[in-house]
Design an enzyme around this catalytic site. Structure first.
Site, PDB file in Angstrom:
ATOM      1  N   ASP A 165       9.232   1.266   5.558  1.00 24.63           N
ATOM      2  CA  ASP A 165      10.251   0.616   6.383  1.00 24.63           C
ATOM      3  C   ASP A 165      11.031   1.632   7.213  1.00 24.63           C
ATOM      4  OD1 ASP A 165       9.334  -1.492   4.949  1.00 24.63           O
ATOM      5  OD2 ASP A 165      11.190  -1.861   3.842  1.00 24.63           O
ATOM      6  N   SER A 205      31.081  -4.173   7.771  1.00 29.49           N
ATOM      7  CA  SER A 205      29.939  -4.808   8.423  1.00 29.49           C
ATOM      8  C   SER A 205      30.328  -6.191   8.903  1.00 29.49           C
ATOM      9  CB  SER A 205      28.774  -4.928   7.428  1.00 29.49           C
ATOM     10  OG  SER A 205      27.784  -5.789   7.954  1.00 29.49           O
ATOM     11  N   SER A 249      13.167  -6.028   7.007  1.00 32.93           N
ATOM     12  CA  SER A 249      13.774  -4.753   6.658  1.00 32.93           C
ATOM     13  C   SER A 249      15.109  -4.489   7.343  1.00 32.93           C
ATOM     14  CB  SER A 249      12.817  -3.584   6.891  1.00 32.93           C
ATOM     15  OG  SER A 249      13.171  -2.572   5.976  1.00 32.93           O
ATOM     16  N   SER A 250      16.007  -5.432   7.174  1.00 35.75           N
ATOM     17  CA  SER A 250      17.383  -5.179   7.593  1.00 35.75           C
ATOM     18  C   SER A 250      17.947  -3.980   6.834  1.00 35.75           C
ATOM     19  CB  SER A 250      18.250  -6.414   7.351  1.00 35.75           C
ATOM     20  OG  SER A 250      18.385  -6.680   5.968  1.00 35.75           O
ATOM     21  N   SER A 251      17.446  -3.761   5.625  1.00 35.57           N
ATOM     22  CA  SER A 251      17.970  -2.644   4.823  1.00 35.57           C
ATOM     23  C   SER A 251      17.618  -1.304   5.477  1.00 35.57           C
ATOM     24  CB  SER A 251      17.441  -2.706   3.388  1.00 35.57           C
ATOM     25  OG  SER A 251      16.030  -2.715   3.346  1.00 35.57           O
ATOM     26  N   GLY A 301      12.473 -10.194   5.118  1.00 39.60           N
ATOM     27  CA  GLY A 301      11.260  -9.386   5.125  1.00 39.60           C
ATOM     28  C   GLY A 301      11.120  -8.554   6.387  1.00 39.60           C
ATOM     29  N   THR A 358       0.824  -1.209   0.000  1.00 45.17           N
ATOM     30  CA  THR A 358       0.000   0.000   0.000  1.00 45.17           C
ATOM     31  C   THR A 358       0.856   1.257   0.000  1.00 45.17           C
ATOM     32  OG1 THR A 358      -0.091  -0.323   2.379  1.00 45.17           O
ATOM     33  CG2 THR A 358      -2.047  -0.977   1.119  1.00 45.17           C
ATOM     34  N   ASP A 359       2.106   1.147   0.441  1.00 43.95           N
ATOM     35  CA  ASP A 359       2.876   2.395   0.636  1.00 43.95           C
ATOM     36  C   ASP A 359       3.113   3.141  -0.676  1.00 43.95           C
ATOM     37  OD1 ASP A 359       4.842   0.535  -0.150  1.00 43.95           O
ATOM     38  OD2 ASP A 359       6.310   1.171   1.356  1.00 43.95           O
TER      39      ASP A 359
HETATM   40  P1  ADP Z   1      15.364  -6.936   3.950  1.00 48.64           P
HETATM   41  O1  ADP Z   1      15.396  -5.467   4.061  1.00 48.64           O
HETATM   42  O2  ADP Z   1      13.982  -7.488   3.886  1.00 48.64           O
HETATM   43  O3  ADP Z   1      16.165  -7.631   5.014  1.00 48.64           O
HETATM   44  P2  ADP Z   1      16.669  -6.332   1.505  1.00 48.64           P
HETATM   45  O4  ADP Z   1      17.005  -7.141   0.297  1.00 48.64           O
HETATM   46  O5  ADP Z   1      15.853  -5.115   1.320  1.00 48.64           O
HETATM   47  O6  ADP Z   1      16.023  -7.326   2.567  1.00 48.64           O
HETATM   48  O7  ADP Z   1      18.003  -5.864   2.216  1.00 48.64           O
HETATM   49  C1  ADP Z   1      18.995  -6.798   2.530  1.00 48.64           C
HETATM   50  C2  ADP Z   1      20.336  -6.215   2.152  1.00 48.64           C
HETATM   51  O8  ADP Z   1      20.631  -5.093   2.999  1.00 48.64           O
HETATM   52  C3  ADP Z   1      21.480  -7.170   2.362  1.00 48.64           C
HETATM   53  O9  ADP Z   1      21.643  -8.040   1.268  1.00 48.64           O
HETATM   54  C4  ADP Z   1      22.640  -6.184   2.489  1.00 48.64           C
HETATM   55  O10 ADP Z   1      23.043  -5.715   1.221  1.00 48.64           O
HETATM   56  C5  ADP Z   1      22.020  -5.021   3.260  1.00 48.64           C
HETATM   57  N1  ADP Z   1      22.227  -5.226   4.698  1.00 48.64           N
HETATM   58  C6  ADP Z   1      21.331  -5.681   5.588  1.00 48.64           C
HETATM   59  N2  ADP Z   1      21.872  -5.793   6.845  1.00 48.64           N
HETATM   60  C7  ADP Z   1      23.147  -5.387   6.719  1.00 48.64           C
HETATM   61  C8  ADP Z   1      24.260  -5.273   7.631  1.00 48.64           C
HETATM   62  N3  ADP Z   1      24.136  -5.603   8.915  1.00 48.64           N
HETATM   63  N4  ADP Z   1      25.420  -4.832   7.131  1.00 48.64           N
HETATM   64  C9  ADP Z   1      25.537  -4.484   5.837  1.00 48.64           C
HETATM   65  N5  ADP Z   1      24.554  -4.568   4.927  1.00 48.64           N
HETATM   66  C10 ADP Z   1      23.374  -5.016   5.352  1.00 48.64           C
HETATM   67 MG    MG Z   2      14.550  -4.127   2.593  1.00 44.70          MG
END
Ligand code: ADP
Ligand code: MG
Length: 396
Positions: A186, A69, A140-142, A138, A37-38
């Site tokens: 996110d 990292s 949102s590590s990004s 999913g 939705t965003d």
């Molecule tokens: P999500 O956000 O759902 O986890 P994404 O594909 O949007 O998946 O983001 C994942 C990407 O973000 C990883 O492949 C990497 O490139 C980057 N990322 C996530 N966590 C880290 C971290 N701790 N250090 C460096 N890059 C990271």
């Molecule tokens: Mg992401």
């Protein structure tokens, strides 16, 4: 110093020597409801979770940016002058993309003028990232990386940007530098989260409101079922869903699908081809489910939101077609084992499902889903609880 900060600090020292000037952290998020939705100017209700990315940072005397990292190999180096959004690749595109977007905002001056002249205060930096947010699940590590880095740079470069501006900077980095056409959900969740609250996000006005979840008081909690699968067509699938929504909006004569409500469905059915109609119907009904969920939380409490979660999953499975056999099994398993509600969460095509469960049932639900996956021959899922937590913050 707690264990996580200790680790972040030690990792910094092992990479760069000495101690950092400060530590900042930002959480991952899980979306309670409101999927895709965003970018349709609609509503979402994400939650900042108790898994965080920490950045330890130290200003340098020169103009060099170095970032490393603990989750990904290699130390990336670039000078501030050479930050080129088209040249940043791999994981470093996230932190350095934020540095690029921040330096651009500083050069332009922030909308409120706070950032004007900021460019002169921008020094080089050493940045070390540590995290317990699983990447690509999913959660949102990004955004956790982007928001932790954005907050650190905002402090160290004294830019004075507010959290809404930082969210837009994270999104710009992701859209322009990483090349992922994602919305602002996110970053908003990661920056604005609060314990035991969701963030109701109006993606049109960008107005946000915290919504009390009352999960602890109701004796319920969220389980994440990370299927540990991700499909190679996820990026293409996301982009094609986005195109369908834009196409549907254009053919229905509105700027975005946000302008439409359930009353517009008959007209949409008459004017659109079957597939575009189903994509549009998902967005229209999902926006309504977000509002219904918020109303139910406010009037009836957490146990009342189950049907909206379940309907959201069906809509994503059948109308938006972004679920997978693993996600469907996780959701069906949770529902059969007595969850209050369950749905896939995140962009789809893999990743995680979410189940709202009574605390007393959590063990049975997790065990049952693990058994279902084993029986189906699927990769064993990671199943863990998450709680709504505070957004990005300076730690030290
Ligand atoms: P999500 O956000 O759902 O986890 P994404 O594909 O949007 O998946 O983001 C994942 C990407 O973000 C990883 O492949 C990497 O490139 C980057 N990322 C996530 N966590 C880290 C971290 N701790 N250090 C460096 N890059 C990271
Ligand atoms: Mg992401």
């Amino acid at each position: 110093m707690n264990e996580v900060l200790q680790l972040g600090s030690e990792y910094f020292s092992s990479q760069f020597g000495g101690v950092p000037d400060g530590l900042w952290s930002a959480p991952g998020r899980v979306n309670l409801i409101g999927e895709h939705t965003d970018y349709n100017d609609g509503f979402a209700l994400p939650i900042a979770i108790d898994k965080r990315t920490t950045v330890a940072a130290r200003a340098r005397a020169d103009r060099l940016l170095r970032v490393t990292s603990s989750s990904f190999p290699g130390m990336m180096e670039v000078s501030l002058e050479d930050l080129d959004p088209d040249a940043l690749t791999g994981w470093a595109a996230y932190p350095l993309g934020v540095a690029w977007a921040m330096s651009r905002a500083a050069a332009a001056g922030a909308p409120d003028g706070a950032g004007s002249g900021g460019a002169s205060r921008m020094s080089g930096l050493d940045l070390a990232l540590t995290s317990d947010v699983p990447a690509g699940a999913g959660l949102s590590s990004s955004a956790a990386v982007e928001c932790a880095v954005a907050l650190a740079l905002n402090d160290l470069w004294e830019l004075g940007l507010d959290r809404q501006e930082l969210a837009r900077i994270g999104q710009l980095a992701e859209n322009r530098v990483v090349g992922a056409p994602t919305g602002i959900m996110d970053q908003s969740a990661s920056l604005l989260g609060e314990p035991d609250h969701g963030i109701l996000l109006d993606c049109q006005s960008l107005v946000t409101e915290t919504v009390a979840l009352g999960f602890a008081g109701a004796g319920v909690g969220l389980l994440v079922i990370d299927t540990r699968t991700s499909h190679s067509h996820a990026d293409g699938g996301y982009a094609s869903r986005r195109r369908s929504c834009e196409d549907g909006a254009r053919r229905l004569g509105v700027g975005s699908l946000r302008a439409l409500g359930p009353d517009d469905l008959p007209r949409a059915a008459a004017q659109l081809d079957g597939q575009t109609y189903r994509r549009v119907r998902h967005i229209i009904t999902e926006n309504q489910r977000v509002l219904d969920t918020v109303a139910a939380l406010r009037t009836s409490g957490a146990a009342a939101i189950g049907p909206f979660l379940n309907e959201s999953h069906l809509s994503m499975r059948d109308d938006f077609e972004i679920s997978t056999p693993e996600l469907d099994l996780a959701v069906a398993g949770a529902q059969e084992l007595g969850a209050i509600g369950a749905r896939m969460t995140g962009g789809g095509f893999g990743g995680a499902a979410l189940a709202l469960v009574r605390n007393d049932d959590a063990g049975d639900v997790a065990g049952g889903i693990a058994r279902d996956f084993a029986r189906a021959g699927f990769t064993a899922p990671h199943i863990f609880p998450v709680t709504a937590s505070e957004g990005a913050r300076r730690e030290l």
